[in-house]
Design an enzyme around this catalytic site. Structure first.
Site, PDB file in Angstrom:
ATOM      1  N   CYS A  37      -5.867   2.156   5.915  1.00  0.00           N
ATOM      2  CA  CYS A  37      -6.626   0.958   6.271  1.00  0.00           C
ATOM      3  C   CYS A  37      -6.012   0.341   7.537  1.00  0.00           C
ATOM      4  O   CYS A  37      -5.016   0.827   8.062  1.00  0.00           O
ATOM      5  CB  CYS A  37      -6.598  -0.043   5.114  1.00  0.00           C
ATOM      6  SG  CYS A  37      -4.983  -0.827   4.865  1.00  0.00           S
TER       7      CYS A  37
ATOM      8  N   GLU B 232       0.946   3.869   1.805  1.00  0.00           N
ATOM      9  CA  GLU B 232       1.408   4.255   3.134  1.00  0.00           C
ATOM     10  C   GLU B 232       2.545   3.356   3.609  1.00  0.00           C
ATOM     11  O   GLU B 232       3.540   3.837   4.157  1.00  0.00           O
ATOM     12  CB  GLU B 232       0.253   4.205   4.144  1.00  0.00           C
ATOM     13  CG  GLU B 232      -0.881   5.154   3.828  1.00  0.00           C
ATOM     14  CD  GLU B 232      -1.965   4.556   2.939  1.00  0.00           C
ATOM     15  OE1 GLU B 232      -3.075   5.113   2.927  1.00  0.00           O
ATOM     16  OE2 GLU B 232      -1.709   3.545   2.252  1.00  0.00           O
TER      17      GLU B 232
ATOM     18  N   CYS C 105      -2.234  -0.635   7.144  1.00  0.00           N
ATOM     19  CA  CYS C 105      -1.364   0.538   7.202  1.00  0.00           C
ATOM     20  C   CYS C 105      -1.351   1.138   8.600  1.00  0.00           C
ATOM     21  O   CYS C 105      -0.317   1.643   9.057  1.00  0.00           O
ATOM     22  CB  CYS C 105      -1.819   1.575   6.178  1.00  0.00           C
ATOM     23  SG  CYS C 105      -1.703   0.969   4.476  1.00  0.00           S
TER      24      CYS C 105
ATOM     25  N   HIS D 282       0.857  -1.181   0.000  1.00  0.00           N
ATOM     26  CA  HIS D 282       0.000   0.000   0.000  1.00  0.00           C
ATOM     27  C   HIS D 282       0.897   1.236   0.000  1.00  0.00           C
ATOM     28  O   HIS D 282       2.034   1.191   0.479  1.00  0.00           O
ATOM     29  CB  HIS D 282      -0.897   0.014   1.229  1.00  0.00           C
ATOM     30  CG  HIS D 282      -1.918  -1.077   1.245  1.00  0.00           C
ATOM     31  ND1 HIS D 282      -2.993  -1.075   2.098  1.00  0.00           N
ATOM     32  CD2 HIS D 282      -2.034  -2.219   0.509  1.00  0.00           C
ATOM     33  CE1 HIS D 282      -3.725  -2.145   1.892  1.00  0.00           C
ATOM     34  NE2 HIS D 282      -3.154  -2.863   0.931  1.00  0.00           N
TER      35      HIS D 282
END
Length: 152
Positions: A87, A59, A90, A57
């Site tokens: 999310c 992040e 993360c 992801h």
């Protein structure tokens, strides 16, 4: 507009550029930065499909880059900017590294680490992790939502 809001807008615009890059690569349109003071320590472009890595992801990639830059897992004193609310995956990386502030544009609905029923970003009772970060939401929210929805 305060000086802090100007900084938030400027850094979120860079996240929007990264999100557009992710969308152009066929990824979910998310871009992220890890910042300490005036220095960007790491950038992340969503890469799960491209890297065949479900944890890639934006992040997480920004946090990885910042940790490598610092030579440490300790990112205390750092802010994380992202176009979409982190999310739960993360959120654990954010908490583990001690990031002190999370600034995001659009909410992530049912999997958001701050607004869903899985509030890992704001849970003050999460044992063994640094304190929850300050949350700043809604920075360039409409632009973040538009780039995110356009890429779907």
């Amino acid at each position: 507009m305060s000086e802090r809001e100007n900084v938030h807008d400027r850094l979120m615009r860079r996240c929007l550029e990264l999100a557009a890059q992710a969308a152009a690569d066929g990824e979910t349109a998310v871009g992220a930065l890890v910042v300490r003071g005036d220095s960007v320590l790491g950038e992340g472009v969503e890469g799960s499909r491209r890297l065949l890595d479900p944890s890639a992801h934006a992040e997480v990639l920004a946090i990885r880059a910042a940790c490598h830059h610092e030579g440490s897992l300790d990112l205390s004193g750092c802010d994380l900017y992202t176009t979409v609310e982190p999310c739960v995956l993360c959120s654990l990386a954010i908490r583990r590294t001690g990031i002190v502030r999370v600034i995001y544009g659009a909410p992530a609905s049912q999997i958001g680490g701050a607004t869903s029923k899985y509030r890992l970003l704001t849970d003050g009772e999460l044992m063994g992790y640094p304190a929850p970060p300050e949350i700043v939401s809604g920075v360039l929210a409409q632009e973040c939502l538009e780039v995110h929805l356009r890429a779907r």
